[in-house]
Design a protein around this motif. Sequence first.
Motif: not given
Length: 183
Positions: A83-84, A100-113, A146-157
């Motif tokens: 969550l954000p 192990a971490t299996l990533h399910l979606k692409d996630w831009p580094p600008e969004h944190g995480g 893992v760095s904090p998520i910095v965007v809201n769900e509406r913007e980034a999923g």
Amino acid sequence: MRIIDYPVSEELIDLCIAEIETKKKHDCWGVSKWKWGAKLMTSSMKSFCLSAKPCTDIYKRIRNETSPWLPFVPTAINYHVWLPGSGINWHNDADYVYGATLHLKDWPPEHGGIFMWKENGTDILHSTYPKRNTMVINEGEERHAVSPIVVNEREAGLRMSVQLFCTKEAAYRPQRSGGGRTI
């Protein structure tokens, strides 16, 4: 730390995402604050990560499709939905043979995480950001966060992943060799 590109089928990635979307409407989610303990949470984390178990059929597919890359059969598999404001403090998974971490979606580094780690015995910092169908495996108890998520769900999923762990008690099982790139 090993990074494996495309360790599972695209069909399985799609099934995991679809199941998470379905589970959003059900009372099946745990929260990181209760499951991980205080040492993994910091005041900079303004929210929590949610976790839920995959259904039995998908659990088995995850286990089977990741097995060529893992030294032992996983003893726990969970979905994580970040969550954000959520993230995870520095730790080393010392209670496990691997995490192990299996990533399910692409996630831009600008969004944190951003997934970060330090090589054992050094201050060398590495990082990677989630890319669909990429798995990061920590077998050497390397410190990571893992760095904090910095965007809201509406913007980034939502940042979504599958976490796989093997307890040290399971280490007596015969070891398989795994591939991938070591960083």
